[in-house]
Write an enzyme that holds these catalytic residues in place. Structure first.
Site, PDB file in Angstrom:
ATOM      1  N   GLU A   1       0.968  -0.973   0.097  1.00 47.65           N
ATOM      2  CA  GLU A   1      -0.185   0.149   0.119  1.00 47.65           C
ATOM      3  C   GLU A   1       0.691   1.189   0.040  1.00 47.65           C
ATOM      4  O   GLU A   1       1.495   1.294   0.551  1.00 47.65           O
ATOM      5  CB  GLU A   1      -0.996   0.026   1.037  1.00 47.65           C
ATOM      6  CG  GLU A   1      -2.255   0.026   0.876  1.00 47.65           C
ATOM      7  CD  GLU A   1      -3.287  -0.560   0.256  1.00 47.65           C
ATOM      8  OE1 GLU A   1      -3.505  -0.203  -1.413  1.00 47.65           O
ATOM      9  OE2 GLU A   1      -3.353  -1.228  -0.128  1.00 47.65           O
TER      10      GLU A   1
ATOM     11  N   SER B   1     -25.420   7.661 -16.242  1.00 50.86           N
ATOM     12  CA  SER B   1     -24.482   7.202 -14.960  1.00 50.86           C
ATOM     13  C   SER B   1     -26.162   6.406 -14.607  1.00 50.86           C
ATOM     14  O   SER B   1     -27.098   7.349 -14.342  1.00 50.86           O
ATOM     15  CB  SER B   1     -23.753   7.577 -14.110  1.00 50.86           C
ATOM     16  OG  SER B   1     -23.305   6.396 -13.416  1.00 50.86           O
TER      17      SER B   1
ATOM     18  N   GLY C   1     -12.919   2.892  -1.379  1.00 50.88           N
ATOM     19  CA  GLY C   1     -11.459   2.520  -2.043  1.00 50.88           C
ATOM     20  C   GLY C   1     -11.353   1.022  -2.474  1.00 50.88           C
ATOM     21  O   GLY C   1     -10.027  -0.167  -2.118  1.00 50.88           O
TER      22      GLY C   1
ATOM     23  N   SER D   1     -11.494   0.947  -5.785  1.00 50.70           N
ATOM     24  CA  SER D   1     -11.230   1.547  -7.379  1.00 50.70           C
ATOM     25  C   SER D   1     -12.569   1.121  -8.571  1.00 50.70           C
ATOM     26  O   SER D   1     -11.926   0.898  -9.427  1.00 50.70           O
ATOM     27  CB  SER D   1      -9.995   0.777  -7.727  1.00 50.70           C
ATOM     28  OG  SER D   1      -9.713   1.450  -8.898  1.00 50.70           O
TER      29      SER D   1
ATOM     30  N   GLU E   1      -6.996   9.680 -15.369  1.00 49.63           N
ATOM     31  CA  GLU E   1      -7.850  10.362 -14.408  1.00 49.63           C
ATOM     32  C   GLU E   1      -6.647  11.182 -13.226  1.00 49.63           C
ATOM     33  O   GLU E   1      -7.076  12.091 -12.179  1.00 49.63           O
ATOM     34  CB  GLU E   1      -7.585   8.884 -12.874  1.00 49.63           C
ATOM     35  CG  GLU E   1      -7.982   8.723 -11.965  1.00 49.63           C
ATOM     36  CD  GLU E   1      -8.208   7.882 -11.150  1.00 49.63           C
ATOM     37  OE1 GLU E   1      -8.078   6.562 -11.839  1.00 49.63           O
ATOM     38  OE2 GLU E   1      -8.581   7.844  -9.772  1.00 49.63           O
TER      39      GLU E   1
ATOM     40  N   ASP F   1      -4.383   0.922  -9.793  1.00 46.64           N
ATOM     41  CA  ASP F   1      -5.930   0.445  -9.903  1.00 46.64           C
ATOM     42  C   ASP F   1      -6.273   0.383 -11.581  1.00 46.64           C
ATOM     43  O   ASP F   1      -6.578  -0.725 -12.046  1.00 46.64           O
ATOM     44  CB  ASP F   1      -6.496   1.841  -9.942  1.00 46.64           C
ATOM     45  CG  ASP F   1      -6.160   2.198  -8.203  1.00 46.64           C
ATOM     46  OD1 ASP F   1      -6.220   1.437  -7.424  1.00 46.64           O
ATOM     47  OD2 ASP F   1      -7.225   3.013  -7.699  1.00 46.64           O
TER      48      ASP F   1
HETATM   49  P1  ADP Z   1     -12.181   4.589  -5.553  1.00 41.14           P
HETATM   50  O1  ADP Z   1     -12.041   4.817  -7.247  1.00 41.14           O
HETATM   51  O2  ADP Z   1     -11.618   4.083  -4.312  1.00 41.14           O
HETATM   52  O3  ADP Z   1     -14.244   4.005  -5.424  1.00 41.14           O
HETATM   53  P2  ADP Z   1     -12.406   7.117  -5.575  1.00 41.14           P
HETATM   54  O4  ADP Z   1     -13.215   8.735  -5.068  1.00 41.14           O
HETATM   55  O5  ADP Z   1     -11.609   7.605  -6.314  1.00 41.14           O
HETATM   56  O6  ADP Z   1     -13.093   6.332  -4.967  1.00 41.14           O
HETATM   57  O7  ADP Z   1     -13.735   7.871  -7.397  1.00 41.14           O
HETATM   58  C1  ADP Z   1     -14.812   7.477  -6.636  1.00 41.14           C
HETATM   59  C2  ADP Z   1     -15.508   8.640  -7.861  1.00 41.14           C
HETATM   60  O8  ADP Z   1     -15.396   8.111  -9.191  1.00 41.14           O
HETATM   61  C3  ADP Z   1     -16.710   8.744  -7.443  1.00 41.14           C
HETATM   62  O9  ADP Z   1     -17.117   9.796  -6.437  1.00 41.14           O
HETATM   63  C4  ADP Z   1     -18.149   9.310  -9.307  1.00 41.14           C
HETATM   64  O10 ADP Z   1     -17.055  10.793  -9.278  1.00 41.14           O
HETATM   65  C5  ADP Z   1     -16.684   8.516  -9.788  1.00 41.14           C
HETATM   66  N1  ADP Z   1     -17.436   6.680 -10.037  1.00 41.14           N
HETATM   67  C6  ADP Z   1     -16.847   6.121  -9.851  1.00 41.14           C
HETATM   68  N2  ADP Z   1     -18.408   4.740 -10.459  1.00 41.14           N
HETATM   69  C7  ADP Z   1     -18.914   5.845 -11.239  1.00 41.14           C
HETATM   70  C8  ADP Z   1     -20.567   5.342 -11.747  1.00 41.14           C
HETATM   71  N3  ADP Z   1     -20.741   3.785 -11.724  1.00 41.14           N
HETATM   72  N4  ADP Z   1     -20.988   6.179 -12.261  1.00 41.14           N
HETATM   73  C9  ADP Z   1     -20.864   8.013 -12.093  1.00 41.14           C
HETATM   74  N5  ADP Z   1     -20.038   8.538 -11.054  1.00 41.14           N
HETATM   75  C10 ADP Z   1     -18.929   7.187 -10.683  1.00 41.14           C
HETATM   76 MG    MG Z   2      -9.913   5.794  -7.249  1.00 42.93          MG
END
Ligand code: ADP
Ligand code: MG
Length: 385
Positions: free
Chosen positions: A40, A74, A130, A132, A166, A178
């Protein structure tokens, strides 16, 4: 209170739900979330990590348009977003759609000609836990856009493009773990990634053969300082490397780390250097089929993140402590920290008990019920229909 089981869903049914929303869909593409087994905060230190792809994925359906517009919708968001492809630049799109717009931007930067597109996505990776979901969104839409453009981009180039999407358009700095596992993972294998030279190696990961199950527990806790905390840890690592006169902490020895005068920098560097060693030891333990050693390394990794790197939190510690007390051979927080998820390697016949005990601790402390995801190592990004 019971822990809520978070299902990955039936890919064919999810795909149908998405294509029904498009005229002339070209196909549906999926990319998985991930659980990092160990290693990590090592990716941005040119270190090692060992993630698996989850069965939980994000699905993206795509249709071509005959203009220059990218339209994204989405299932997890209320409003669709439209943007002209040529208008996407760093800072021009904000919010969730910036992840998708970022992919179009990065592919165009690489010289690919993209048509106007309509995309509909459904994410089955819990958002912001967390695990991804962001890379799952980016990598599924990357495959969808390549199909719409009729280009075949090799996976290593896609890793680079999705990382740029990203970090440069969504504005979320990423070390590349990721995107790499989402695009290169294989069922029943963990992926050893060496960030010094981007080399990867598939490492067999079949805990079921030893009567074990990898349990992922989503604490559903998010702590306000998570974004800032990530940046601060990165800065600390860079500073420690600079003080030691090495290009990255990958090149630092444990003795050098202990010579650092600054207590905070010493502890940050100690985590990174010892964690890289634990990834190597975990791979060796897996090759020797020594699951109790794997569990011991998970526990040592958690202690290092809690005490030296200071990225754990009460909820993550509670999952790790409770799982370990009730029979897990090892447990640790996974992902960036400050909330999110933990993993536990649990004898399969004790799974229900461990889940119940974790839920009971959360209830007693007044926290929301955690989510649990059984997590066999699954496939990387692919076309599903
Ligand atoms: P993690 O990657 O750990 O889930 P992050 O903060 O890196 O957390 O990413 C989460 C963000 O990615 C959400 O707040 C949103 O903006 C975007 N996201 C992820 N999946 C979706 C989805 N299915 N539809 C819309 N936005 C999404
Ligand atoms: Mg993420």
């Amino acid at each position: 209170m019971r822990a809520e089981r978070v299902e990955s869903g039936d890919p064919a049914a999810i795909a149908t739900g998405l294509t029904d929303r498009l005229t002339d869909p070209l196909g549906v593409f999926a990319a998985p979330g991930r659980a990092n087994l160990i290693g990590e905060h090592t990716d941005y230190n040119a270190g090692l990590c060992l993630p698996i792809a989850l069965p939980h994925a994000t699905y993206a359906a795509v249709a071509r348009r005959d203009d220059d517009v990218l339209r994204v919708e989405s299932v997890q968001q209320t409003q669709p977003v439209e943007v002209r492809l040529s208008a996407i630049t760093p800072g021009s799109v904000s919010g969730w759609a910036s992840y998708v717009a970022g992919v179009a931007w990065a592919l165009r930067e690489d010289g690919h000609r993209l048509p106007g597109m309509q995309l509909v996505v459904d994410g089955r990776v819990p958002l912001g836990s967390g695990l991804s979901s962001s890379a799952a969104l980016i990598c599924s839409t990357a495959l969808a856009m390549c199909a719409a453009a009729g280009v075949d981009v090799d996976r290593r180039s896609l890793v680079r493009a999705t990382m740029r999407a990203e970090s440069e358009i969504a504005g979320a700095p990423t070390g590349g773990l990721d995107q790499t596992i989402a695009l290169l993972g294989e069922p029943d294998h963990a992926l050893l990634i060496d960030f010094r030279d981007q080399q990867t190696r598939q490492v067999p990961w079949r805990p079921a053969d030893a009567g074990l199950t990898l349990l992922v527990v989503d604490t559903r806790a998010t702590h306000a300082h998570s974004d800032g905390g990530y940046g601060q840890r990165r800065a600390d690592c860079e500073e420690a490397a600079q003080v030691l006169g090495v290009p990255s902490l990958r090149e630092a020895t444990p003795d050098q780390v202990e010579s650092l005068d600054d207590d905070r920098l010493r502890r940050r560097a100690r985590h990174v250097v010892s964690e890289i060693g634990r990834v190597e030891d975990t791979v060796a333990a897996l090759e020797a089929d020594d699951w109790s050693e794997v569990g011991r390394l998970f526990a040592a990794s958690h202690t290092s993140m809690r005490d030296d790197f200071e990225i754990s939190c009460e909820e993550l510690d509670a999952v790790v402590d409770t799982a370990s007390t009730h029979g897990a051979v090892g447990a640790r927080m996974t992902g960036g920290g400050f909330g999110g998820s933990a993993i536990a390697l649990v004898p399969t016949d004790r799974m229900a008990k461990v889940c119940d005990e974790i839920a009971a601790v959360f209830a007693a402390r007044g926290w929301a019920a955690p989510g649990v995801l059984p997590a066999p190592a699954s496939a990387s990004a692919r076309q599903v229909s």
